[in-house]
Each structure stands twice: as structure tokens, then as C-alpha cells.
Scaffold this active site. Structure first.
Site, PDB file in Angstrom:
ATOM      1  N   GLN A 145      -9.252  40.841 -35.907  1.00 13.87           N
ATOM      2  CA  GLN A 145      -9.324  41.396 -37.372  1.00 13.87           C
ATOM      3  C   GLN A 145      -8.286  42.744 -37.043  1.00 13.87           C
ATOM      4  OE1 GLN A 145     -11.250  40.704 -39.899  1.00 13.87           O
ATOM      5  NE2 GLN A 145     -10.109  42.158 -41.026  1.00 13.87           N
ATOM      6  N   LYS A 156     -17.458  36.677 -42.443  1.00 12.09           N
ATOM      7  CA  LYS A 156     -16.552  35.607 -41.846  1.00 12.09           C
ATOM      8  C   LYS A 156     -17.744  34.838 -40.941  1.00 12.09           C
ATOM      9  CE  LYS A 156     -12.039  37.446 -42.112  1.00 12.09           C
ATOM     10  NZ  LYS A 156     -10.912  38.403 -41.627  1.00 12.09           N
ATOM     11  N   ASP A 186      -5.658  32.249 -38.375  1.00 13.49           N
ATOM     12  CA  ASP A 186      -5.204  33.043 -39.584  1.00 13.49           C
ATOM     13  C   ASP A 186      -3.852  32.631 -39.840  1.00 13.49           C
ATOM     14  OD1 ASP A 186      -6.841  34.945 -40.609  1.00 13.49           O
ATOM     15  OD2 ASP A 186      -6.651  36.425 -39.168  1.00 13.49           O
TER      16      ASP A 186
END
Ligand code: NAD
Length: 286
Positions: free
Chosen positions: A98, A54, A121
Site C-alpha cells: 500500500q 481490499k 497492482d
């Protein structure tokens, strides 16, 4: 023997990332550099690879990225404090925590602490709610990437039957809602579905998001169907593979996504897209 056409996630990502990169350049001319903060807690090996990918994608597309790495001993309160600080940080437009987090941290509580305006997200309940009622909001990156793949082949979902295997909050459920928004008739299958093959054989579009190698075999696929494989598994040789028996299914399906090189790269691309859009909201006309 006919063979399905491949929906190439690498090629499509490259094309979309070029468009994103161009929009980043335009934003920079107006004094805004899109910024993504990634928070990683603990030393989960897979998470470290995902996070690295990412960050690299951010760098390649001209974003500012900040990686905050913490030991597994970080407390929930400390993590919440970091999220709050990033919510206030004007140089950060997207915040990604994460997952999975260590057991002593309540992941959903941390996600809910992220400002919905920075929830790139798309896991915040506000984002999930917006998708549910068809309001603007960030879409979870993996199903969003699947939608872009369908769009790339010009697939019209209206009147088609889409079957989603998997009902997780990050893939299966949002996937079903996105397909519904595009006027597909949607069926969601899961671990308690009685006869999976009976359902999947009706699918014009079949999305597999389970995490079981070879769950979808050729006899479970309607001839000509679009088959999108979200699964990420390791086979006996340790190689990355999906949920679909690719070699068998490619002789039945009309379109198919490979693993690797399918949905995986699209997920990161849509994260970039969401972060870009979060930054574009800063523009006066946005
Ligand atoms: P999850 O474990 O949260 O959900 C799996 C779902 O599969 C559950 O809803 C369960 O009911 C269903 N299921 C389990 N066994 C089944 C069976 N035998 N028949 C039908 N349904 C069954 O997983 P997730 O987070 O939704 O991820 C699913 C897969 O997608 C995993 O392999 C994951 O690694 C992968 N994934 C890939 C990406 C990507 O970028 N390519 C992103 C996210 C997840």
C-alpha cells in the site's frame, strides 16, 4: 433537459465480482485458493481504509487474504525481506504494497522487488513495459476499471478522441496506453497544459484523474461525451467528490460516472481480477 446515463460502478462491480467468485470456486475445486498479501506500513488513515476495503473484498469473493501491518519505523531492508519471502510463498498469488510508504523507504525499489508474476497492482516496470508494448501483463487496477466501464456500455473506441487529464504512472499514463490499444486517438493533458478546456471540448471520452474538485465543468465537455471521473477529493463538508462538476456536466455528457459509486469500487474489483488471473496461471493449461 436531457441527463447523462450513469455508469454505475457499484452495480458493475457486483456483476464482475460474481463472475470472479464463480471462477474462484472452480479454482478451489482444483486445489488452488487465490491468495493476496497486503503490506501496510505506518498509520496513514486513508491507507488503512483502502486496505480494509481490499481485505473485505477478498473475503467476500472467497480469496485468501493476508494483511501484514508494520509500524512506520520498519526499515526498507526489512520490508524488502518480507516482499522476498512472499515472492517465494506458494499460497500467495498477489502482493500489494500500500502506497504511500514512509519517506525513508524507496517505494519504487520495493515495487521492483515484487515478482512481476505477483504484481497485481501493475506498478512494476515489467508490467508497465508489457502494457507499453502490448504484451500480456497486469494492468493497473484503476485505469483497467475505467476500461471495463467503457466496455460495459458497449463503447467502441476506434476512431474516437479520448482525452485523459493527469499523467501519473498509476492512472493517467496507463489509462492513455489502454485507450490507445483500443484504437482511440489519445491526448494527455496535465498541470502544464495551456488551455485545458480547448482540449477537453474535443473529447468523445474524457477521463479526469487529477485530484481537484470541480476541475471539469459543463462548458469543458462536448455534448454526448462519456465522462469518467477518477478523482477522489473531499468537499468543504468533508464528503467524497470527484474532479468533475457532476451536477453541471450531467446535463451535457451522454454518459457519466458518479463519485462515490463510480471508479472507486471498480479499482478493487480489478485488483481481485488480477489476483484471480495470477492464481489461474498455476493451472496446467494456463
Ligand atoms: P497524481 O497527483 O499522481 O497526478 C495528478 C495529475 O494531475 C498529474 O499528472 C498532474 O500533472 C495533473 N494535474 C494537476 N493539476 C492539474 C490541472 N490544473 N490541470 C490538468 N492536470 C492537472 O494523482 P493520481 O495518483 O494520478 O490520482 C489522481 C486522482 O485520482 C486523485 O484524486 C486520486 O485520489 C484519484 N484516484 C482514485 C482512484 C480510485 O480508485 N477511484 C485510484 C487512484 C487515484
Amino acid at each position: 433537459m436531457t441527463v447523462a446515463q450513469v455508469i454505475d460502478g457499484v452495480a458493475l462491480s457486483k456483476q464482475l465480482r460474481q463472475q470472479i467468485s464463480d471462477r474462484v470456486s472452480q479454482l478451489k475445486q482444483q486445489g488452488i485458493t487465490p491468495g493476496l498479501a497486503v503490506l501496510l506500513v505506518g498509520d496513514n488513515a486513508a491507507s488503512q481504509v483502502y486496505v480494509r476495503n481490499k481485505i473485505k473484498a477478498c473475503e467476500d469473493t472467497g480469496f485468501k487474504s493476508v494483511l501484514e501491518q508494520y509500524p512506520a519505523t520498519l526499515t526498507e531492508a526489512e520490508l524488502l525481506q518480507r516482499v522476498q519471502a512472499l515472492n517465494q510463498d506458494l499460497s500467495i498469488h498477489g502482493i500489494l504494497v500500500q502506497l504511500p510508504l514512509p519517506e525513508h523507504i524507496d517505494g519504487q525499489k520495493v515495487i521492483e522487488a515484487i515478482s512481476p508474476a505477483k504484481d497485481v497492482d501493475g506498478f512494476h516496470v515489467a508490467s508497465a513495459g508489457a502494457l507499453m508494448v502490448g504484451q500480456p501483463g497486469f494492468w493497473p487496477c484503476t485505469p483497467y476499471g475505467c476500461m471495463k466501464m467503457l466496455e460495459s456500455i458497449g463503447y467502441a473506441l476506434r476512431g474516437k478522441h479520448a482525452v485523459v487529464i493527469g499523467r501519473s504512472n498509476i492512472v493517467g499514463k496507463p489509462m492513455a496506453l489502454m485507450l490507445l490499444q483500443q484504437h482511440a486517438t489519445v491526448t494527455i493533458c496535465h498541470s502544464a497544459t495551456a488551455d485545458l478546456g480547448h482540449m477537453t471540448r474535443q473529447a468523445d471520452v474524457l477521463i479526469a484523474a487529477v485530484g481537484k474538485q470541480n476541475l471539469v465543468t459543463a462548458d469543458m465537455v462536448k455534448p454526448g461525451a462519456v465522462v469518467i471521473d477518477v478523482g477522489m477529493n473531499r468537499n468543504a463538508e468533508g464528503k467524497l467528490c470527484g474532479d468533475v462538476d457532476y451536477e453541471g456536466v450531467k446535463h451535457v455528457a451522454g454518459w457519466i460516472t458518479p463519485v462515490p459509486g463510480g471508479v472507486g469500487p471498480m479499482t478493487i474489483t480489478m485488483l481481485l481480477m488480477n489476483t484471480l488471473e495470477a492464481a489461474e496461471h498455476e493451472l496446467p493449461h494456463a
